[in-house]
Design an enzyme around this catalytic site. Structure first.
Site, mmCIF file in Angstrom:
data_model
loop_
_atom_site.group_PDB
_atom_site.id
_atom_site.type_symbol
_atom_site.label_atom_id
_atom_site.label_comp_id
_atom_site.label_asym_id
_atom_site.label_seq_id
_atom_site.Cartn_x
_atom_site.Cartn_y
_atom_site.Cartn_z
ATOM 1 N N LYS A 81 10.338 -2.576 -1.320
ATOM 2 C CA LYS A 81 9.179 -1.682 -1.244
ATOM 3 C C LYS A 81 9.635 -0.263 -0.918
ATOM 4 O O LYS A 81 10.525 -0.059 -0.086
ATOM 5 C CB LYS A 81 8.216 -2.210 -0.170
ATOM 6 C CG LYS A 81 6.872 -1.478 -0.077
ATOM 7 C CD LYS A 81 5.999 -2.171 0.966
ATOM 8 C CE LYS A 81 4.649 -1.489 1.129
ATOM 9 N NZ LYS A 81 3.799 -2.191 2.132
ATOM 10 N N SER A 156 -0.705 -3.168 0.615
ATOM 11 C CA SER A 156 -0.010 -2.064 -0.021
ATOM 12 C C SER A 156 1.307 -2.475 -0.698
ATOM 13 O O SER A 156 1.897 -1.680 -1.438
ATOM 14 C CB SER A 156 0.299 -0.986 1.018
ATOM 15 O OG SER A 156 1.166 -1.479 2.033
ATOM 16 N N SER A 180 -0.821 -6.131 4.321
ATOM 17 C CA SER A 180 -0.192 -5.552 3.133
ATOM 18 C C SER A 180 0.834 -6.425 2.436
ATOM 19 O O SER A 180 1.288 -6.091 1.348
ATOM 20 C CB SER A 180 0.456 -4.212 3.494
ATOM 21 O OG SER A 180 -0.528 -3.228 3.700
#
Length: 454
Positions: A81, A156, A180
């Site tokens: 990420k 996210s 997330s």
């Protein structure tokens, strides 16, 4: 290499490389070709390390050929990420503010995985500053759902989940502050673990709200979560043998359903699949117990959570926000505008109330070993859904983030449109091994398909 011959899990890939049927270079090349083909549509990756990944793969193959002892992650391609630092390569945190931000060192989690032999394919998309459950990003594109491109991937950690669901890598590293990892895992039909807060180091990860931030993993299966957790927790010398061995024996374990919480306000098709999951777990020997929890049913104070999270978020970006607030997207601007209004005194009071709530952790597990809920009350909404809909999907996320508890989301079915539905298992602090045990047993007994539509 034919797509149908590519291993779907870390364990399978490791076994094939050990036996000489596969090399890291072939596997990395396959994924890079897939990223090149599908990423323009999915928007799963912000940055791809094409030459770097191929070079590392060749090095890992050479090490294996020279007789070096190799752990289960040796030569395995993974994605990271883009709020997690990688040395010498852009880490944008999903914001135009940091489009040229290049860290001088790797984050601790990347150091650990590299030491275990993993190959980093690239940096995955996310909501700006990890501030949104939608997976939408004004600057780098909206990550769409693999199963239906008109729907949200969840955020996210949107790019990591979509990359795995599309079989563009074998594992993804994500972060979870208020859901997330678990939300995109649920909506994308993959497995996602949020470990106990503080179990893994967040050093080198751009913070959202340090009181709740947790790094974790997304994969195609429970076994791969265990392999990654091993690598993150233990030195490479011990990673040659898995220290989180999985058992599928859950006979006698007590799994809890919370009265007026677990099934309140959820879509009928989600409820149906959760009931089916409960039936499977009962057949495996688990005892299903309905418990009462005033904390979850009525006492959880989302205002206290938001006060802490928004104050900490503003503290991190206050200088940039004061200088040029318009450099941020709408959701980040909204959060920062709220955070600037929270006084330090209000924050201290919220922190004190938060610490007092830690007693709830023991109360939740006085009668049961694991709590069971849907991951989200609905399947993935359309990409352009009102933000209020995304807020509704935090109901099974925030209380457990608030208490710092470990939780895993795993696929348990689909709705009539073929969109994935997730089951969440929550344990007491530092009970990752127990959570993985129940998840593994369910996975073996479930018929949920992990095949992508791509």
């Amino acid at each position: 290499m034919q797509a149908d011959s590519i291993p779907k899990t870390i364990a399978q890939a490791s076994q094939q490389m050990q036996s000489g049927l596969l090399t890291s270079r072939i596997l990395v090349k396959h994924y890079l070709e897939g990223i090149q083909k599908f990423n323009p549509t999915l928007k799963a990756f912000i940055t791809v390390f094409e030459q770097q990944a191929l070079g590392t793969a060749i090095q890992k193959d050479s090490e294996r050929s020279n007789g070096q002892e190799c752990g289960l992650l040796h030569g395995i391609p993974i994605a990271v990420k883009d709020n997690i630092d990688t040395v010498g390569v852009n880490t944008t945190v999903g914001s135009q503010l940091f489009c040229d931000r290049i860290p001088l060192s790797d984050s601790v989690i990347v150091q650990k995985l590299k030491a275990a032999g993993a190959v980093i394919l690239g940096k995955t998309n996310l909501s700006e500053f990890a501030a949104d459950l939608s997976g939408n990003n004004l600057f780098y594109g909206n990550t769409c759902n693999v199963w239906n491109h008109n729907h949200s991937s969840g955020g996210s950690s949107s790019g990591s989940a979509s990359a795995i669901a599309a079989h563009l890598c074998l594992a993804g590293i994500g972060t979870d502050t208020g859901g997330s990892i678990r939300v995109p895992a649920s909506w994308s039909g993959v497995v996602g673990l949020r470990p106990t807060h503080g179990l893994l180091s967040n050093e080198g990860i751009f913070p959202r709200a340090p009181s709740f931030d947790t790094v974790g993993f997304l994969t195609n299966c429970v076994e791969d979560i265990a392999i990654l957790l091993d690598a993150a927790l233990f030195p490479i010398s011990t990673n040659l043998k898995q220290l989180y061995p999985l058992s599928n024996n859950i006979n006698g374990l007590k799994l809890g359903i919370i009265s007026n919480y677990t099934f309140r306000g959820i879509e009928p098709e989600v409820a149906k699949e959760i009931y089916n999951a409960i039936s499977i777990l009962k057949q495996l020997g688990a005892e299903i117990i309905t418990i009462n929890s005033p904390f979850l049913e009525e006492e959880f104070d989302e205002v206290t959570y938001s006060t802490i999270a928004l104050y900490e978020f503003h503290q991190i970006l206050q200088a940039e926000y004061a200088t040029n607030p318009n450099i941020f997207g709408a959701k980040v601007q909204s959060d920062l505008s709220k955070g600037v209004k929270i006084s330090h005194q209000s924050y201290k009071k919220a922190k004190q109330k938060w610490e007092e709530c830690f007693l709830q952790r023991q109360k939740l597990f006085q009668q049961v070993d694991i709590l069971l809920t849907p991951t989200t009350p609905m399947v993935a909404p359309l990409l352009n859904t009102d933000t209020k809909i995304y807020q509704l999907n935090r109901r099974f996320m925030l209380p457990f983030s608030f208490l710092g508890l470990p939780a895993i989301s795993l696929p348990c079915g689909r709705n009539c449109q073929g969109l994935p539905i997730g089951l969440q298992l929550v344990g007491n602090s530092y009970t990752e091994a127990l959570i993985l045990r129940v998840a593994f047993a369910f996975q073996l007994a479930s018929t949920f398909s992990e095949d992508s539509l791509l």
